[in-house]
Design an enzyme around this catalytic site. Structure first.
Site, mmCIF file in Angstrom:
data_model
loop_
_atom_site.group_PDB
_atom_site.id
_atom_site.type_symbol
_atom_site.label_atom_id
_atom_site.label_comp_id
_atom_site.label_asym_id
_atom_site.label_seq_id
_atom_site.Cartn_x
_atom_site.Cartn_y
_atom_site.Cartn_z
ATOM 1 C CG ASN A 36 -2.144 0.925 0.989
ATOM 2 O OD1 ASN A 36 -2.490 1.270 -0.151
ATOM 3 N ND2 ASN A 36 -2.740 1.384 2.071
ATOM 4 C CB SER A 37 3.709 2.584 0.782
ATOM 5 O OG SER A 37 4.681 1.576 0.986
ATOM 6 C CG LEU A 85 -3.259 -5.597 5.760
ATOM 7 C CD1 LEU A 85 -4.054 -6.882 5.518
ATOM 8 C CD2 LEU A 85 -2.880 -4.963 4.427
ATOM 9 C CE LYS A 86 -3.565 3.482 5.947
ATOM 10 N NZ LYS A 86 -3.994 4.812 5.819
ATOM 11 C CB SER A 126 -5.887 3.109 16.149
ATOM 12 O OG SER A 126 -7.085 3.732 15.775
ATOM 13 C CE1 TYR A 151 -6.197 -0.423 11.586
ATOM 14 C CE2 TYR A 151 -8.125 0.694 12.479
ATOM 15 C CZ TYR A 151 -6.771 0.675 12.206
ATOM 16 O OH TYR A 151 -5.991 1.746 12.558
ATOM 17 C CE LYS A 155 -3.391 -0.581 14.137
ATOM 18 N NZ LYS A 155 -1.991 -0.733 13.761
ATOM 19 C CG ASN A 180 -9.506 10.622 12.725
ATOM 20 O OD1 ASN A 180 -9.696 10.231 13.871
ATOM 21 N ND2 ASN A 180 -10.251 10.219 11.720
ATOM 22 N NE ARG A 296 -16.956 5.378 7.541
ATOM 23 C CZ ARG A 296 -15.734 5.887 7.422
ATOM 24 N NH1 ARG A 296 -15.120 5.849 6.248
ATOM 25 N NH2 ARG A 296 -15.136 6.455 8.446
ATOM 26 C CG ASP A 299 -18.214 6.483 10.698
ATOM 27 O OD1 ASP A 299 -16.995 6.288 10.911
ATOM 28 O OD2 ASP A 299 -18.661 7.067 9.694
#
Ligand code: UD1
Length: 338
Positions: A36-37, A85-86, A126, A151, A155, A180, A296, A299
């Site tokens: 992912n980078s 993964l995030k 997180s 996810y 954590k 964030n 969503r 959330d």
């Protein structure tokens, strides 16, 4: 010159942290599997700092390959573990992928840290570990509620595992709970550049304004908040990077009181989605094409931090607010070199 291994070092927060560490005299080794980078941040990390980075293109789930890195760098003093993964949504579709990847890579890195005598470990955690927090702002003492996604669970599990490890081994651990992260580097050379489609609010806004997507959808305006949209604590990625350098220095100086410590990293201000959009419009001078959509799933309604502990113990203080975040993110969107 102490050497720090930064896993996920070409990612968004990893690359900014590598720059900050190098600017503070640390030597940096990075590792990333680039799912992912891009490779490009390496060149820019070196350009910004005028220093070299030793990089490995390795998947941390491959323990043998990872061990080579440790064998070649037997003088690593601390590890900052960003690699994971995030994507919250993806984790609900493929929970096992998240458990396998995030937990296996963490265990591999830790077992190699133990084998090669690396005694200081910083974990990318997180604010998601708090779940639906009711008492705001959250402090490090706020209880962890059920995770809202696999996810988030990785954590929480990571933190629990590290707490036990710190208690029953000689590894010192700090878990940093990010709120964030957003914004881009002041050089204009680093910023958020996921290979997967961007899902976080700030890149969604800047991509919409740049014409790369049709619109921004605000996920719900009927929450019990001041304008009905969700509240978050947006922290500039350079502030976040600086906190990692503070944490490494704190551990290496032996200032920790306990072998396992946790710190919130936010700026202590709750901003609604609509306020974030306003901030963007103000600093960019552009009207954003957005509409209100449904909520969503998963959330959290509102969350923001109390960061006093990081301020007191690590000597860390955030410098930037939502306007600076939007200004740098917009600059990045328009002029990004990769
Ligand atoms: C969540 C986690 C965070 C994690 C991140 C990984 C929580 C509280 N936070 O961040 O720890 O690191 O995922 O990606 O669990 N929004 C819109 N429209 C959009 C995108 C977002 O309205 O197109 C809103 C969201 O509803 C939310 C806010 O913007 O209220 C921020 O969303 P996002 O950037 O996705 O981050 P979180 O979900 O807060």
């Amino acid at each position: 010159m102490s050497k720090v291994l930064v896993t996920g070092g070409t990612g968004y927060i990893g690359s900014h942290t590598a720059v900050d560490l190098l600017n503070h005299g640390y030597e940096v080794v990075t590792v990333d599997n680039h799912i992912n980078s891009y490779d490009a941040p390496l060149q820019y990390i070196e350009e910004i700092t005028g220093k070299k980075v030793s990089h490995y293109n390795i998947d941390l789930c491959d323990k043998e390959a990872t061990e080579q890195l440790f064998a070649e760098h037997q003088d690593i003093s601390a590890i900052i573990h960003f690699a994971a993964l995030k994507a919250v949504g993806e984790s609900t579709e493929k929970p096992l992928l998240y458990f396998e990847n995030n937990m296996k890579s963490l265990v591999n890195v830790l077992s190699l840290a133990e084998k090669y005598g690396v005694k200081n470990f910083i974990f990318s955690s997180s604010c998601t570990v708090y779940g639906q927090a009711t008492d705001l702002p959250v402090t490090e003492e706020t209880e962890m509620k059920e995770a809202e996604s696999p996810y988030g669970r990785t954590k929480q599990l990571g933190e629990y595992m590290l707490k036990d490890l710190a208690q029953f081994s000689n590894i010192n651990v700090i878990s940093l709970r990010y709120f964030n992260p957003a914004g881009a580097h002041s050089s204009g050379l680093l910023g958020e550049a996921p290979k997967q489609v961007a899902l976080n609010l700030v890149p969604v806004i800047t991509e919409t304004a740049a014409g790369k997507r049709a619109e921004t959808v605000v996920f719900g305006d009927d929450y019990d908040t001041r304008d009905g949209s969700c509240i978050r604590d947006y922290i500039h990625v350079e502030d976040l990077a600086a906190a990692h350098t503070c944490a490494v220095t704190y551990l290496l100086d032996g200032k920790n009181e306990s072998s396992y410590e946790v710190y919130n990293l936010g700026i202590g201000e709750g901003v609604t989605v609509l306020e974030a959009i306003n901030a963007f419009e103000k600093v960019s001078g552009k009207k954003l094409d957005y509409r209100i959509g449904p909520r969503r799933p998963g959330d959290v309604i509102a969350i923001y931090s109390n960061y006093e502990k990081a301020n007191d113990r690590l000597g860390w203080e955030p410098k930037y607010g939502i306007d600076d975040i939007m200004r740098s993110a917009w600059d990045w969107e328009q002029n990004r070199p990769f």
